[in-house]
Design an enzyme around this catalytic site. Sequence first.
Site, PDB file in Angstrom:
ATOM      1  N   ARG A 183      -4.497 104.149  12.955  1.00  0.00           N
ATOM      2  CA  ARG A 183      -5.293 102.943  12.694  1.00  0.00           C
ATOM      3  C   ARG A 183      -5.955 103.001  11.307  1.00  0.00           C
ATOM      4  O   ARG A 183      -6.180 101.978  10.680  1.00  0.00           O
ATOM      5  CB  ARG A 183      -6.330 102.733  13.793  1.00  0.00           C
TER       6      ARG A 183
ATOM      7  N   THR B 161     -18.414  90.535  18.178  1.00  0.00           N
ATOM      8  CA  THR B 161     -18.543  91.952  17.838  1.00  0.00           C
ATOM      9  C   THR B 161     -17.797  92.823  18.831  1.00  0.00           C
ATOM     10  O   THR B 161     -16.984  92.324  19.633  1.00  0.00           O
ATOM     11  CB  THR B 161     -20.024  92.350  17.623  1.00  0.00           C
TER      12      THR B 161
ATOM     13  N   GLY C 293     -14.148 105.330  10.746  1.00  0.00           N
ATOM     14  CA  GLY C 293     -13.804 104.198  11.597  1.00  0.00           C
ATOM     15  C   GLY C 293     -12.774 103.332  10.908  1.00  0.00           C
ATOM     16  O   GLY C 293     -12.680 103.309   9.660  1.00  0.00           O
ATOM     17  N   ALA C 294     -11.939 102.657  11.708  1.00  0.00           N
ATOM     18  CA  ALA C 294     -10.900 101.790  11.150  1.00  0.00           C
ATOM     19  C   ALA C 294     -10.808 100.505  11.963  1.00  0.00           C
ATOM     20  O   ALA C 294      -9.771  99.856  11.999  1.00  0.00           O
ATOM     21  CB  ALA C 294      -9.567 102.522  11.137  1.00  0.00           C
TER      22      ALA C 294
ATOM     23  N   LYS D 183     -13.219  92.054  18.058  1.00  0.00           N
ATOM     24  CA  LYS D 183     -12.909  91.467  16.755  1.00  0.00           C
ATOM     25  C   LYS D 183     -11.405  91.362  16.483  1.00  0.00           C
ATOM     26  O   LYS D 183     -10.943  90.386  15.907  1.00  0.00           O
ATOM     27  CB  LYS D 183     -13.548  92.302  15.650  1.00  0.00           C
TER      28      LYS D 183
ATOM     29  N   ASP E  65     -18.034  90.533   7.522  1.00  0.00           N
ATOM     30  CA  ASP E  65     -18.686  91.851   7.607  1.00  0.00           C
ATOM     31  C   ASP E  65     -18.729  92.580   6.258  1.00  0.00           C
ATOM     32  O   ASP E  65     -19.768  93.101   5.858  1.00  0.00           O
ATOM     33  CB  ASP E  65     -17.946  92.749   8.612  1.00  0.00           C
TER      34      ASP E  65
ATOM     35  N   ALA F 178     -14.947  96.157  11.636  1.00  0.00           N
ATOM     36  CA  ALA F 178     -15.997  96.267  10.616  1.00  0.00           C
ATOM     37  C   ALA F 178     -15.535  97.171   9.477  1.00  0.00           C
ATOM     38  O   ALA F 178     -15.699  96.831   8.300  1.00  0.00           O
ATOM     39  CB  ALA F 178     -17.270  96.815  11.252  1.00  0.00           C
TER      40      ALA F 178
ATOM     41  N   THR G 138      -8.250 107.827  15.542  1.00  0.00           N
ATOM     42  CA  THR G 138      -6.814 107.570  15.672  1.00  0.00           C
ATOM     43  C   THR G 138      -6.267 107.336  14.258  1.00  0.00           C
ATOM     44  O   THR G 138      -6.485 106.266  13.680  1.00  0.00           O
ATOM     45  CB  THR G 138      -6.568 106.320  16.545  1.00  0.00           C
TER      46      THR G 138
ATOM     47  N   GLY H 228     -28.032  99.601   9.102  1.00  0.00           N
ATOM     48  CA  GLY H 228     -27.057  98.575   9.466  1.00  0.00           C
ATOM     49  C   GLY H 228     -27.565  97.152   9.491  1.00  0.00           C
ATOM     50  O   GLY H 228     -26.785  96.216   9.332  1.00  0.00           O
TER      51      GLY H 228
HETATM   52  P1  NAP Z   1     -14.080  98.252  16.699  1.00  0.00           P
HETATM   53  O1  NAP Z   1     -13.222  97.262  16.031  1.00  0.00           O
HETATM   54  O2  NAP Z   1     -13.990  98.405  18.166  1.00  0.00           O
HETATM   55  O3  NAP Z   1     -13.773  99.684  16.026  1.00  0.00           O
HETATM   56  C1  NAP Z   1     -14.428 100.842  16.441  1.00  0.00           C
HETATM   57  C2  NAP Z   1     -13.993 102.007  15.561  1.00  0.00           C
HETATM   58  O4  NAP Z   1     -14.779 103.143  15.895  1.00  0.00           O
HETATM   59  C3  NAP Z   1     -12.520 102.411  15.747  1.00  0.00           C
HETATM   60  O5  NAP Z   1     -12.042 102.885  14.524  1.00  0.00           O
HETATM   61  C4  NAP Z   1     -12.626 103.533  16.779  1.00  0.00           C
HETATM   62  O6  NAP Z   1     -11.609 104.511  16.685  1.00  0.00           O
HETATM   63  C5  NAP Z   1     -13.923 104.190  16.361  1.00  0.00           C
HETATM   64  N1  NAP Z   1     -14.552 104.844  17.520  1.00  0.00           N
HETATM   65  C6  NAP Z   1     -14.925 104.258  18.677  1.00  0.00           C
HETATM   66  N2  NAP Z   1     -15.478 105.169  19.493  1.00  0.00           N
HETATM   67  C7  NAP Z   1     -15.423 106.359  18.840  1.00  0.00           C
HETATM   68  C8  NAP Z   1     -15.809 107.685  19.169  1.00  0.00           C
HETATM   69  N3  NAP Z   1     -16.381 107.967  20.340  1.00  0.00           N
HETATM   70  N4  NAP Z   1     -15.603 108.659  18.265  1.00  0.00           N
HETATM   71  C9  NAP Z   1     -15.039 108.387  17.069  1.00  0.00           C
HETATM   72  N5  NAP Z   1     -14.639 107.146  16.698  1.00  0.00           N
HETATM   73  C10 NAP Z   1     -14.833 106.143  17.575  1.00  0.00           C
HETATM   74  O7  NAP Z   1     -15.624  98.016  16.370  1.00  0.00           O
HETATM   75  P2  NAP Z   1     -16.293  97.310  15.087  1.00  0.00           P
HETATM   76  O8  NAP Z   1     -16.433  95.888  15.330  1.00  0.00           O
HETATM   77  O9  NAP Z   1     -15.580  97.786  13.869  1.00  0.00           O
HETATM   78  O10 NAP Z   1     -17.785  97.905  15.151  1.00  0.00           O
HETATM   79  C11 NAP Z   1     -18.057  99.267  14.944  1.00  0.00           C
HETATM   80  C12 NAP Z   1     -19.572  99.475  14.966  1.00  0.00           C
HETATM   81  O11 NAP Z   1     -20.198  98.778  13.911  1.00  0.00           O
HETATM   82  C13 NAP Z   1     -20.259  98.980  16.237  1.00  0.00           C
HETATM   83  O12 NAP Z   1     -21.219  99.923  16.617  1.00  0.00           O
HETATM   84  C14 NAP Z   1     -20.958  97.711  15.852  1.00  0.00           C
HETATM   85  O13 NAP Z   1     -22.138  97.524  16.592  1.00  0.00           O
HETATM   86  C15 NAP Z   1     -21.276  97.975  14.388  1.00  0.00           C
HETATM   87  N6  NAP Z   1     -21.284  96.741  13.580  1.00  0.00           N
HETATM   88  C16 NAP Z   1     -22.383  96.433  12.825  1.00  0.00           C
HETATM   89  C17 NAP Z   1     -22.388  95.300  12.041  1.00  0.00           C
HETATM   90  C18 NAP Z   1     -23.569  94.947  11.200  1.00  0.00           C
HETATM   91  O14 NAP Z   1     -23.666  93.789  10.736  1.00  0.00           O
HETATM   92  N7  NAP Z   1     -24.448  95.878  10.945  1.00  0.00           N
HETATM   93  C19 NAP Z   1     -21.259  94.458  12.015  1.00  0.00           C
HETATM   94  C20 NAP Z   1     -20.164  94.818  12.768  1.00  0.00           C
HETATM   95  C21 NAP Z   1     -20.172  95.950  13.562  1.00  0.00           C
HETATM   96  P3  NAP Z   1     -10.176 104.341  17.420  1.00  0.00           P
HETATM   97  O15 NAP Z   1      -9.347 103.506  16.490  1.00  0.00           O
HETATM   98  O16 NAP Z   1      -9.692 105.729  17.555  1.00  0.00           O
HETATM   99  O17 NAP Z   1     -10.432 103.672  18.748  1.00  0.00           O
END
Ligand code: NAP
Length: 285
Positions: A176, A75, A147-148, A79, A116, A151, A173, A262
């Site tokens: 992305r 996670t 978000g991009a 990823k 996911d 997940a 961003t 979630g």
């Molecule tokens: P990731 O690949 O790191 O992507 C994070 C995304 O959120 C990027 O698009 C990033 O934007 C954006 N972001 C980060 N900080 C931000 C902020 N302060 N303001 C606005 N946008 C922001 O993470 P991920 O794996 O996709 O996970 C995202 C979230 O989903 C996490 O909280 C994770 O715990 C949760 N999740 C839950 C499950 C589930 O089964 N329920 C599964 C996977 C993930 P930039 O591109 O601009 O950096």
Amino acid sequence: MTWHDEIRAVTGTTRLFGCIACPTEHVRAPMIFNRIFTERDIDAVMVPVDIPTEQLADGIKGLKALGNFKGAAVTIPHKLNLAALCDELGSGARAAAAVNAVRFTDDGRLLGDNFDGHGFVAGLLGENPTDVSPELILADKSVLIFGAGGAARSIALSLAEQPVARVDVTNRTHRRAEEAVQLVHNINSGADVFAIEATEIDFQLYDMVINATPLGLHENDEMPLDLDLLSADCLVCDIIMIPERTRLITAAQRTGRPVHIGRYMLDYQLDLIGEFIGAFEKNGA
Ligand code: NAP
């Protein structure tokens, strides 16, 4: 007595699984998998594995060197980068260019896949927070994803396979968001999936919004969106698991909107992750 007290004894034959993240405080997979190992009498344990971003390659090299480390859930924030370190990617990971599960093979290879999006859609249809039948939840609906990252990409891909009207992706961003949409089109060229700048969003258009950013993990995080802008019956989804009810979810519920939390996204993909990383195999199988 809770299941924590009954957790299966760790012995010299116990296989190790991890949940790779940084930090690891928010991860839920170890609690869930360890309970399954106990219930199914599987000689395995899952531990949180905290690898700093800049040390991911070294961390994975170290895990490869462990003969009894077999696989991991993956996670935030690894990823995307971990996908690039895999020797082979399954179709879900290739499509999203991100992994949420990796398997360490006995011959030293690293296999990755991503479940996911499957988990999100299956959880939504299975739990059905709306008052329509499950087959209608997504029919002709307009969806906005915040978000991009890994997940969000996976969710966009899976939603694009459903009978939705359109899926829009917006991200801090913008580049992305465009990349995420391109990935969907690489797999599904006709999908009505678009990248949208934050300043151009018409919130009233959407039947469903999904927070796929980490905003909400911490108490003082800003809200990912302004609920006042949404239509009165918009379905509000958050994929954050801890806290189970984020500020976004609590506030949306207060306004009378349907919500989807979630934890179901993980619950509905556990079996797929467990099978893929080999966690459900009995020793010697
Ligand atoms: P990731 O690949 O790191 O992507 C994070 C995304 O959120 C990027 O698009 C990033 O934007 C954006 N972001 C980060 N900080 C931000 C902020 N302060 N303001 C606005 N946008 C922001 O993470 P991920 O794996 O996709 O996970 C995202 C979230 O989903 C996490 O909280 C994770 O715990 C949760 N999740 C839950 C499950 C589930 O089964 N329920 C599964 C996977 C993930 P930039 O591109 O601009 O950096």
